[in-house]
Design a protein around this motif. Structure first.
Motif, PDB file in Angstrom:
ATOM      1  N   GLU A  55       0.810  -1.227   0.000  1.00 23.12           N
ATOM      2  CA  GLU A  55       0.000   0.000   0.000  1.00 23.12           C
ATOM      3  C   GLU A  55       0.839   1.270   0.000  1.00 23.12           C
ATOM      4  O   GLU A  55       0.409   2.295  -0.527  1.00 23.12           O
ATOM      5  CB  GLU A  55      -0.936   0.011   1.202  1.00 23.12           C
ATOM      6  CG  GLU A  55      -2.085  -0.940   1.068  1.00 23.12           C
ATOM      7  CD  GLU A  55      -3.049  -0.824   2.245  1.00 23.12           C
ATOM      8  OE1 GLU A  55      -3.125   0.263   2.853  1.00 23.12           O
ATOM      9  OE2 GLU A  55      -3.708  -1.821   2.544  1.00 23.12           O
ATOM     10  N   ARG A  56       2.039   1.225   0.584  1.00 22.19           N
ATOM     11  CA  ARG A  56       2.859   2.446   0.689  1.00 22.19           C
ATOM     12  C   ARG A  56       3.245   3.005  -0.685  1.00 22.19           C
ATOM     13  O   ARG A  56       3.656   4.153  -0.789  1.00 22.19           O
ATOM     14  CB  ARG A  56       4.111   2.190   1.530  1.00 22.19           C
ATOM     15  CG  ARG A  56       5.135   1.266   0.890  1.00 22.19           C
ATOM     16  CD  ARG A  56       6.345   1.062   1.812  1.00 22.19           C
ATOM     17  NE  ARG A  56       7.278   0.112   1.285  1.00 22.19           N
ATOM     18  CZ  ARG A  56       7.275  -1.181   1.568  1.00 22.19           C
ATOM     19  NH1 ARG A  56       6.362  -1.676   2.385  1.00 22.19           N
ATOM     20  NH2 ARG A  56       8.166  -1.986   1.049  1.00 22.19           N
ATOM     21  N   TYR A  57       3.117   2.178  -1.729  1.00 23.73           N
ATOM     22  CA  TYR A  57       3.448   2.633  -3.077  1.00 23.73           C
ATOM     23  C   TYR A  57       2.224   3.128  -3.843  1.00 23.73           C
ATOM     24  O   TYR A  57       2.345   3.536  -4.985  1.00 23.73           O
ATOM     25  CB  TYR A  57       4.117   1.511  -3.868  1.00 23.73           C
ATOM     26  CG  TYR A  57       5.423   1.071  -3.267  1.00 23.73           C
ATOM     27  CD1 TYR A  57       6.474   1.962  -3.102  1.00 23.73           C
ATOM     28  CD2 TYR A  57       5.616  -0.239  -2.855  1.00 23.73           C
ATOM     29  CE1 TYR A  57       7.673   1.560  -2.538  1.00 23.73           C
ATOM     30  CE2 TYR A  57       6.812  -0.653  -2.305  1.00 23.73           C
ATOM     31  CZ  TYR A  57       7.836   0.249  -2.147  1.00 23.73           C
ATOM     32  OH  TYR A  57       9.023  -0.151  -1.603  1.00 23.73           O
ATOM     33  N   GLY A  58       1.055   3.093  -3.235  1.00 24.48           N
ATOM     34  CA  GLY A  58      -0.157   3.537  -3.909  1.00 24.48           C
ATOM     35  C   GLY A  58      -0.780   2.415  -4.710  1.00 24.48           C
ATOM     36  O   GLY A  58      -0.364   1.253  -4.630  1.00 24.48           O
ATOM     37  N   PRO A  59      -1.785   2.742  -5.508  1.00 19.92           N
ATOM     38  CA  PRO A  59      -2.486   1.722  -6.293  1.00 19.92           C
ATOM     39  C   PRO A  59      -1.559   1.038  -7.297  1.00 19.92           C
ATOM     40  O   PRO A  59      -0.784   1.707  -7.995  1.00 19.92           O
ATOM     41  CB  PRO A  59      -3.573   2.511  -7.017  1.00 19.92           C
ATOM     42  CG  PRO A  59      -3.701   3.801  -6.281  1.00 19.92           C
ATOM     43  CD  PRO A  59      -2.366   4.069  -5.677  1.00 19.92           C
TER      44      PRO A  59
END
Length: 68
Positions: A55-59
């Motif tokens: 999730e820390r990298y976004g979608p």
């Protein structure tokens, strides 16, 4: 803080000027180039499916589309 396998501040400083400006993006909130590049590096390092992107990298779709 830079995690394992992510761009260091020195590496980011070297490539950031080569990337297009992020102003005027269509749609909603734009992901930073650095976040997307780190997502791509994670994918290449792990070999995991895009859908397993943390999730820390976004979608995952955002990183996948920018790589394409």
């Amino acid at each position: 803080m830079v995690g394992r396998g992510e761009l260091t501040d020195k590496a980011w400083a070297a490539i950031a000027p080569l990337l297009p400006a992020q102003s005027g993006q269509r749609g909603g909130r734009c992901r930073s180039h650095r976040q997307v590049i780190n997502a791509i590096l994670w994918k290449e390092r792990t070999g995991a499916p895009w859908r397993d992107l943390p999730e820390r990298y976004g979608p995952w779709k955002t990183a996948h589309e920018r790589l394409r």
